[in-house]
Write a protein that holds these residues in place. Structure first.
Motif, PDB file in Angstrom:
ATOM      1  N   ASN A  38       0.838  -1.194   0.000  1.00 12.79           N
ATOM      2  CA  ASN A  38       0.000   0.000   0.000  1.00 12.79           C
ATOM      3  C   ASN A  38       0.874   1.246   0.000  1.00 12.79           C
ATOM      4  OD1 ASN A  38      -1.958   1.953   0.358  1.00 12.79           O
ATOM      5  ND2 ASN A  38      -3.087   0.779   1.882  1.00 12.79           N
ATOM      6  N   GLY A  39       0.745   2.076  -1.054  1.00 15.52           N
ATOM      7  CA  GLY A  39       1.531   3.297  -1.118  1.00 15.52           C
ATOM      8  C   GLY A  39       1.460   3.933  -2.493  1.00 15.52           C
ATOM      9  N   PHE A  40       2.249   4.985  -2.680  1.00 11.67           N
ATOM     10  CA  PHE A  40       2.250   5.744  -3.921  1.00 11.67           C
ATOM     11  C   PHE A  40       3.599   5.678  -4.631  1.00 11.67           C
ATOM     12  CE2 PHE A  40      -1.175   7.455  -1.401  1.00 11.67           C
ATOM     13  CZ  PHE A  40      -2.187   7.696  -2.318  1.00 11.67           C
ATOM     14  N   GLY A  41       4.451   4.774  -4.201  1.00 11.69           N
ATOM     15  CA  GLY A  41       5.757   4.639  -4.815  1.00 11.69           C
ATOM     16  C   GLY A  41       5.727   3.706  -6.012  1.00 11.69           C
ATOM     17  N   PRO A  42       6.889   3.475  -6.620  1.00 13.06           N
ATOM     18  CA  PRO A  42       6.973   2.562  -7.765  1.00 13.06           C
ATOM     19  C   PRO A  42       6.478   1.169  -7.404  1.00 13.06           C
ATOM     20  CG  PRO A  42       8.982   3.847  -7.545  1.00 13.06           C
ATOM     21  CD  PRO A  42       8.182   4.113  -6.315  1.00 13.06           C
ATOM     22  N   ARG A  43       5.627   0.621  -8.250  1.00 14.00           N
ATOM     23  CA  ARG A  43       5.051  -0.722  -8.128  1.00 14.00           C
ATOM     24  C   ARG A  43       4.207  -0.904  -6.860  1.00 14.00           C
ATOM     25  NH1 ARG A  43       8.963  -5.398  -8.866  1.00 14.00           N
ATOM     26  NH2 ARG A  43      10.517  -4.144  -7.773  1.00 14.00           N
ATOM     27  N   GLU A  44       3.745   0.217  -6.285  1.00 12.03           N
ATOM     28  CA  GLU A  44       2.818   0.192  -5.155  1.00 12.03           C
ATOM     29  C   GLU A  44       1.431   0.615  -5.629  1.00 12.03           C
ATOM     30  OE1 GLU A  44       6.065   1.342  -1.649  1.00 12.03           O
ATOM     31  OE2 GLU A  44       4.530   2.794  -2.268  1.00 12.03           O
TER      32      GLU A  44
ATOM     33  N   GLU B 174      -7.708   5.475  -7.795  1.00 14.45           N
ATOM     34  CA  GLU B 174      -7.180   6.761  -7.333  1.00 14.45           C
ATOM     35  C   GLU B 174      -6.013   7.234  -8.190  1.00 14.45           C
ATOM     36  OE1 GLU B 174      -5.931   8.798  -3.055  1.00 14.45           O
ATOM     37  OE2 GLU B 174      -5.915   6.623  -3.293  1.00 14.45           O
ATOM     38  N   GLN B 175      -5.136   6.300  -8.575  1.00 16.14           N
ATOM     39  CA  GLN B 175      -3.950   6.668  -9.346  1.00 16.14           C
ATOM     40  C   GLN B 175      -4.085   6.319 -10.829  1.00 16.14           C
ATOM     41  OE1 GLN B 175      -0.040   6.045  -7.273  1.00 16.14           O
ATOM     42  NE2 GLN B 175      -1.230   4.607  -6.029  1.00 16.14           N
ATOM     43  N   THR B 176      -5.224   5.746 -11.238  1.00 14.45           N
ATOM     44  CA  THR B 176      -5.456   5.243 -12.601  1.00 14.45           C
ATOM     45  C   THR B 176      -4.279   4.383 -13.063  1.00 14.45           C
ATOM     46  OG1 THR B 176      -4.587   7.238 -13.710  1.00 14.45           O
ATOM     47  CG2 THR B 176      -6.943   7.196 -13.193  1.00 14.45           C
TER      48      THR B 176
END
Length: 365
Positions: A97-103, A125-127
């Motif tokens: 769970n996160g907004f980093g690479p491959r998350e 959320e991030q498409t």
């Protein structure tokens, strides 16, 4: 009595990034099949076998991939769980769970990938589509990711239409379904929202919100379904012919609503006191359509009086089976090879439950 109507709907162009190829250059036919409670076969009670996987806390979606199940969490450090069906063992968690690479930050959809034993997780959320393998290494990161273009922020729902395109619904406009490239270019359009209501003064975005449904695809990506959560209907799109069959029932009526402009644009203001949830989830099989039906307020979903029902249709809109379930579900998947329905429960101890289908209830030929 089962009634069939034919609607002739005019077709017009809609542009996202390029001129679309229309499903019909002139007129598209939408067929409507209406059924009621009297048309349903007597319900067959399915007794569920509930599992107890301690790692599953708040499950939301479930997907069958061969001998494995994938279960998503509503919110957790680990977004996904992988289960072995044959051994009935918990394999591992994945999906950081996160907004980093491959998350990923949320799981809006689980979909089979073209590669065997792989699946897609869509982060609304991030498409972003993230691909995972049920037999991969122990890393919680996605094996690969696909970030969709800016236009996908205006998409309400989507599913894979091919390896290089998606079938989507948009937040506005009269066209129901679009096949779009991964860049957002429109390849085809199918159906009109105006066909869903007799009134001509209702904005299209209001009509589409009343008829919101999650799009599901058949295994060969030739047919697509969308089951309404606010109105009793299941749209069945044959992508090859461009025709849409709309199955209406068991009560064919439009929920109470008013057009609200208080935010500066039209919205459907629905009466929450009388609003009931219709289809909670659906499944597009090889030859059959499954609809998980509630027909009451979501607050009553766990009420033992009239739990979920499962309606089964063929792709011509014929009602084949009517199952009564003994556990309240929010979503489900079907193992067509072995004749088992797997669902995630919404009760005091939510987990995975399995229902064995009666012999002969699947069309295997």
């Amino acid at each position: 009595m089962r009634n069939k109507l034919l609607l002739l709907v005019g077709f017009s162009a809609f542009f996202i990034a390029c001129s679309p190829r229309h499903a019909s250059d002139e007129i598209e036919k939408e067929e409507i099949v209406i059924f009621n409670e009297k048309d349903l076969p007597d319900p067959i009670v399915l007794t569920g076998r509930k599992y107890n996987f301690p790692a599953i806390i708040n499950p939301r979606y479930i997907l069958c991939i061969g001998d494995y199940l994938v279960v998503s969490e509503k919110s957790n450090d680990n977004l996904l769980h992988i289960l072995d069906i044959k051994s009935e063992k918990y394999i591992r968690s994945t999906g950081k769970n996160g907004f980093g690479p491959r998350e990923a930050s949320m799981v809006y959809k689980l979909e089979n990938a073209s590669e065997k034993e792989s699946f897609w997780c869509y982060d609304f959320e991030q498409t972003i589509f993230s691909k995972y393998s049920v037999t991969g290494d122990t890393s919680k990161l996605a094996e690969s990711q696909l970030r969709l273009g800016e236009i996908f922020h205006y998409v309400k729902d989507l599913t894979w239409a091919s390896d290089t395109s998606l079938l989507v619904t948009m937040v506005d406009g009269n066209d129901k379904y679009f096949e779009v490239s991964l860049n957002g270019d429109t390849l085809a359009t199918f159906g009109k929202w105006g066909s869903m209501m007799d009134r001509k003064d209702i904005p299209y975005n209001v009509i589409s919100s009343i008829h919101h449904g999650r799009i599901k695809s058949s295994p060969d990506k030739s047919k697509f379904i969308s089951a309404g959560s606010r109105r009793n209907f299941i749209d069945v799109l044959n992508k090859n012919s461009g025709k849409i069959l709309s199955i209406r029932g068991p009560i064919d009526e439009i929920p109470e609503f008013e057009v609200d402009y208080s935010l500066g644009y039209p919205m459907a203001n629905m009466n929450l006191e009388t609003l009931t949830v219709k289809y909670l989830d659906s499944f597009a099989g090889s030859k059959l359509i499954y609809g998980l039906y509630l027909g009451k307020s979501f607050r009553q979903i766990s009420d033992p009086d009239k739990l979920n029902r499962l309606f089964v249709f063929d792709y011509q809109g014929n009602i084949l089976n009517h199952f009564a379930l003994d556990y309240p579900l929010t979503s489900f998947t079907v193992d067509e090879k072995n004749g088992i329905i797997y669902g995630v429960t919404i009760d005091q101890d939510p987990n995975v439950v399995a229902f064995a289908l009666p012999e002969g209830s699947l069309l295997t030929e």
